[in-house]
Design a protein around this motif. Structure first.
Motif, PDB file in Angstrom:
ATOM      1  N   ALA A  59      21.637 -15.504 -11.876  1.00 39.90           N
ATOM      2  CA  ALA A  59      21.988 -15.073 -10.501  1.00 39.90           C
ATOM      3  C   ALA A  59      22.359 -13.908 -10.261  1.00 39.90           C
ATOM      4  CB  ALA A  59      22.838 -16.203 -10.053  1.00 39.90           C
ATOM      5  N   ARG A  60      23.255 -13.302 -11.058  1.00 38.59           N
ATOM      6  CA  ARG A  60      24.080 -12.071 -10.893  1.00 38.59           C
ATOM      7  C   ARG A  60      22.949 -11.014 -11.127  1.00 38.59           C
ATOM      8  NH1 ARG A  60      29.963 -11.972 -13.276  1.00 38.59           N
ATOM      9  NH2 ARG A  60      31.058 -13.349 -11.692  1.00 38.59           N
ATOM     10  N   GLU A  61      22.205 -11.150 -12.242  1.00 35.70           N
ATOM     11  CA  GLU A  61      21.112 -10.029 -12.375  1.00 35.70           C
ATOM     12  C   GLU A  61      20.116 -10.115 -11.213  1.00 35.70           C
ATOM     13  OE1 GLU A  61      19.459 -11.118 -16.200  1.00 35.70           O
ATOM     14  OE2 GLU A  61      21.149 -10.376 -17.250  1.00 35.70           O
ATOM     15  N   GLU A  62      19.882 -11.247 -10.598  1.00 36.58           N
ATOM     16  CA  GLU A  62      18.966 -11.268  -9.447  1.00 36.58           C
ATOM     17  C   GLU A  62      19.371 -10.792  -8.318  1.00 36.58           C
ATOM     18  OE1 GLU A  62      17.888 -15.457  -9.325  1.00 36.58           O
ATOM     19  OE2 GLU A  62      16.204 -15.228 -10.788  1.00 36.58           O
ATOM     20  N   GLU A  63      20.936 -10.817  -8.110  1.00 38.59           N
ATOM     21  CA  GLU A  63      21.446 -10.252  -6.970  1.00 38.59           C
ATOM     22  C   GLU A  63      21.410  -8.813  -7.093  1.00 38.59           C
ATOM     23  OE1 GLU A  63      25.314 -11.953  -6.685  1.00 38.59           O
ATOM     24  OE2 GLU A  63      24.708 -13.948  -6.286  1.00 38.59           O
ATOM     25  N   ALA A  64      21.658  -8.258  -8.364  1.00 37.30           N
ATOM     26  CA  ALA A  64      22.183  -6.947  -8.563  1.00 37.30           C
ATOM     27  C   ALA A  64      20.574  -6.066  -8.416  1.00 37.30           C
ATOM     28  CB  ALA A  64      22.276  -6.782 -10.128  1.00 37.30           C
ATOM     29  N   ALA A  65      19.337  -6.982  -8.796  1.00 37.68           N
ATOM     30  CA  ALA A  65      18.141  -6.386  -8.786  1.00 37.68           C
ATOM     31  C   ALA A  65      17.931  -6.196  -7.127  1.00 37.68           C
ATOM     32  CB  ALA A  65      17.045  -7.155  -9.445  1.00 37.68           C
ATOM     33  N   ALA A  66      18.190  -7.483  -6.466  1.00 34.21           N
ATOM     34  CA  ALA A  66      17.982  -7.401  -5.197  1.00 34.21           C
ATOM     35  C   ALA A  66      18.883  -6.029  -4.068  1.00 34.21           C
ATOM     36  CB  ALA A  66      18.509  -8.694  -4.435  1.00 34.21           C
ATOM     37  N   ALA A  67      19.913  -5.983  -4.650  1.00 34.00           N
ATOM     38  CA  ALA A  67      20.860  -5.061  -4.082  1.00 34.00           C
ATOM     39  C   ALA A  67      20.275  -3.528  -4.555  1.00 34.00           C
ATOM     40  CB  ALA A  67      22.274  -4.944  -4.620  1.00 34.00           C
ATOM     41  N   ALA A  68      19.807  -3.478  -5.578  1.00 33.02           N
ATOM     42  CA  ALA A  68      19.176  -2.004  -5.978  1.00 33.02           C
ATOM     43  C   ALA A  68      17.762  -1.821  -5.116  1.00 33.02           C
ATOM     44  CB  ALA A  68      18.842  -2.166  -7.458  1.00 33.02           C
ATOM     45  N   GLY A  69      17.087  -3.081  -5.034  1.00 32.74           N
ATOM     46  CA  GLY A  69      15.722  -2.940  -4.246  1.00 32.74           C
ATOM     47  C   GLY A  69      16.004  -2.574  -2.703  1.00 32.74           C
ATOM     48  N   MET A  70      17.109  -2.782  -2.241  1.00 33.91           N
ATOM     49  CA  MET A  70      17.389  -2.776  -0.723  1.00 33.91           C
ATOM     50  C   MET A  70      17.719  -1.102  -0.515  1.00 33.91           C
ATOM     51  SD  MET A  70      19.625  -5.730   0.350  1.00 33.91           S
ATOM     52  CE  MET A  70      18.826  -7.228   1.223  1.00 33.91           C
ATOM     53  N   HIS A  71      18.269  -0.513  -1.481  1.00 34.60           N
ATOM     54  CA  HIS A  71      19.073   0.817  -1.249  1.00 34.60           C
ATOM     55  C   HIS A  71      17.813   1.774  -1.205  1.00 34.60           C
ATOM     56  CE1 HIS A  71      22.744  -1.139  -1.880  1.00 34.60           C
ATOM     57  NE2 HIS A  71      23.060  -0.174  -1.347  1.00 34.60           N
TER      58      HIS A  71
END
Length: 71
Positions: A59-71
């Motif tokens: 879940a943390r890795e997916e959140e980090a990937a989603a956050a990196a994709g938004m920027h």
């Protein structure tokens, strides 16, 4: 291994002596290796275990990937 009880008495004594000598020498050889292993283990740096479960980590890795994709 042959049936030791079938050996003649003089040969049986020799075989028993050889087994006893080999066993004691094997332990004498193994002791320095055991001490070396103990010393090595004492100097291994501790690394804390991960406190997250697999699901939490994913879940943390997916959140980090989603956050990196938004920027």
């Amino acid at each position: 291994m042959p049936d030791l009880s079938a050996l003649p008495e003089p040969v049986l004594r020799i075989v028993q002596d050889v087994y006893a000598t080999a066993t004691s020498e094997m332990f004498l050889i193994a002791v320095p290796f055991a001490l070396l292993a103990l010393i090595v283990v004492l100097f291994i740096k501790e690394k804390p275990l991960n406190t997250l479960s697999g699901d939490e980590r994913r879940a943390r890795e997916e959140e980090a990937a989603a956050a990196a994709g938004m920027h």
